[in-house]
Design an enzyme around this catalytic site. Structure first.
Site, mmCIF file in Angstrom:
data_model
loop_
_atom_site.group_PDB
_atom_site.id
_atom_site.type_symbol
_atom_site.label_atom_id
_atom_site.label_comp_id
_atom_site.label_asym_id
_atom_site.label_seq_id
_atom_site.Cartn_x
_atom_site.Cartn_y
_atom_site.Cartn_z
ATOM 1 N N LYS A 67 0.819 -1.228 0.000
ATOM 2 C CA LYS A 67 0.000 0.000 0.000
ATOM 3 C C LYS A 67 0.849 1.271 0.000
ATOM 4 C CE LYS A 67 -4.042 -2.117 2.108
ATOM 5 N NZ LYS A 67 -4.978 -2.177 3.228
ATOM 6 N N ASN A 88 -4.942 1.834 -1.471
ATOM 7 C CA ASN A 88 -5.423 0.459 -1.704
ATOM 8 C C ASN A 88 -6.171 0.350 -3.034
ATOM 9 O OD1 ASN A 88 -7.963 1.560 -1.235
ATOM 10 N ND2 ASN A 88 -8.670 -0.192 -0.047
ATOM 11 N N ALA A 128 -1.001 -0.622 14.492
ATOM 12 C CA ALA A 128 -0.434 0.568 13.843
ATOM 13 C C ALA A 128 0.140 0.200 12.483
ATOM 14 C CB ALA A 128 0.638 1.185 14.736
ATOM 15 N N MET A 213 -11.047 -6.235 12.463
ATOM 16 C CA MET A 213 -10.913 -6.106 11.003
ATOM 17 C C MET A 213 -10.746 -7.460 10.314
ATOM 18 S SD MET A 213 -8.716 -2.744 10.130
ATOM 19 C CE MET A 213 -9.164 -1.128 10.751
#
Ligand code: NDP
Length: 268
Positions: A67, A88, A128, A213
């Site tokens: 990314k 992305n 992070a 997630m």
């Protein structure tokens, strides 16, 4: 004319993006070929160049670990990409390669789908990495009142806080054990290994909502743990996954697919 799109990442074998986008395309009778890059790819810049040389190439999704390199490769960046420092989604626009980051919009859409109000919410973001960083602008756009970050490697969380707080008026800082949080988001990869992030039971049980997630066939270890300490609203990452894909699809084709049917198909 048949259009083509591709997802780039390493590893890539498990990616659900081709399935999700083929389900979107079907809703509009769109002739779309969406495939995965070669396994084990490392020279991503050449792979992007080769792919976008093709006249039929419309756009690409980019996942771990590319990314940041997609961010550097794009000619023009959206405000979401600029503010999160990661891309992305790539696509051709006005002869240039445009980079956006749709992860955060996918996450915010999923909170809404699950009836969670983000306006005024105090959020603890655990992790992070690229996914954590990428979702911060969209969470503040959705009206959260503060966001604190905790991460195994505190220095990485501090870099994000320093970078993003310097260019905004966001209430963003490192985790504080004196704070209580309404929403806790697990943006680590720990659930892929059946592990949970270290969050004290006091902090966890004071939250109203826990989000992971990661999406697995079974509830993730983090969500199971959250339920055990009494959290009733626990949400996994399938909606975010489909939501971020839909945002990419909209950028490429200016079409808004129905997401619920796609989520149900993937879950079945
Ligand atoms: P990164 O590799 O960039 O970041 C991984 C994060 O997990 C870091 O914060 C890392 O901490 C932490 N971590 C990894 N192992 C451990 C461990 N043993 N103990 C504590 N912390 C650990 O990954 P991404 O940010 O890109 O993705 C994170 C997760 O989110 C992935 O599992 C991915 O599948 C998921 N995801 C889901 C999306 C969706 O649409 N649902 C979209 C994007 C990602 P440290 O910095 O200390 O190494």
């Amino acid at each position: 004319m048949r259009r083509i799109c591709r997802v780039f990442g390493n590893p890539i074998a498990q990616s659900k993006s081709p399935l999700i986008h083929s389900l979107f395309a079907k809703q509009f009778d769109l002739d779309l070929g969406y495939d995965k890059c070669a396994d084990g790819i490392t020279d991503i810049e050449n792979a992007f160049t080769d792919f976008f040389k093709n006249e039929a190439a419309v756009g690409a999704n980019i996942t771990l670990p590319f990314k940041q390199r997609a961010f550097d490769f794009a000619d023009t960046l959206s405000s979401h990409a600029l503010r999160s420092g990661a891309v992305n989604t790539l696509f051709k626009k006005d002869g240039q390669l445009f980079g956006d980051n749709t992860d955060g919009r996918g996450l915010v859409w999923d909170f809404k789908r699950n009836g969670v109000t983000l306006k005024g919410a105090k959020v603890l973001l655990v992790g992070a990495g690229g996914a954590a960083k990428g979702c911060i602008p969209a969470l503040f756009d959705a009206g959260i009142s503060l966001l604190h970050i905790s991460n195994r490697t505190t220095a990485k969380a501090k870099v994000i806080v320093d970078q993003l707080a310097a260019n905004s008026d966001w209430n963003l800082s490192l985790f504080k054990d004196t704070e209580t949080y309404d929403v806790i988001i697990n943006a680590t990869s720990l659930s892929l290994h059946g592990q949970i992030p270290s969050i004290s039971t006091d902090i966890l049980s004071a939250a109203n909502v826990c989000y992971d997630m990661v999406y697995l066939d079974e509830p993730t270890a983090f969500l199971q743990h959250a339920r055990k300490v009494g959290i009733t609203t626990t949400i996994d990452g399938i909606g975010m996954l489909v939501g971020q894909a839909a945002e990419s699809f909209k950028l490429w084709f200016d079409l808004s697919p129905d997401l619920t049917s796609v989520i149900n198909t993937i879950k079945s």
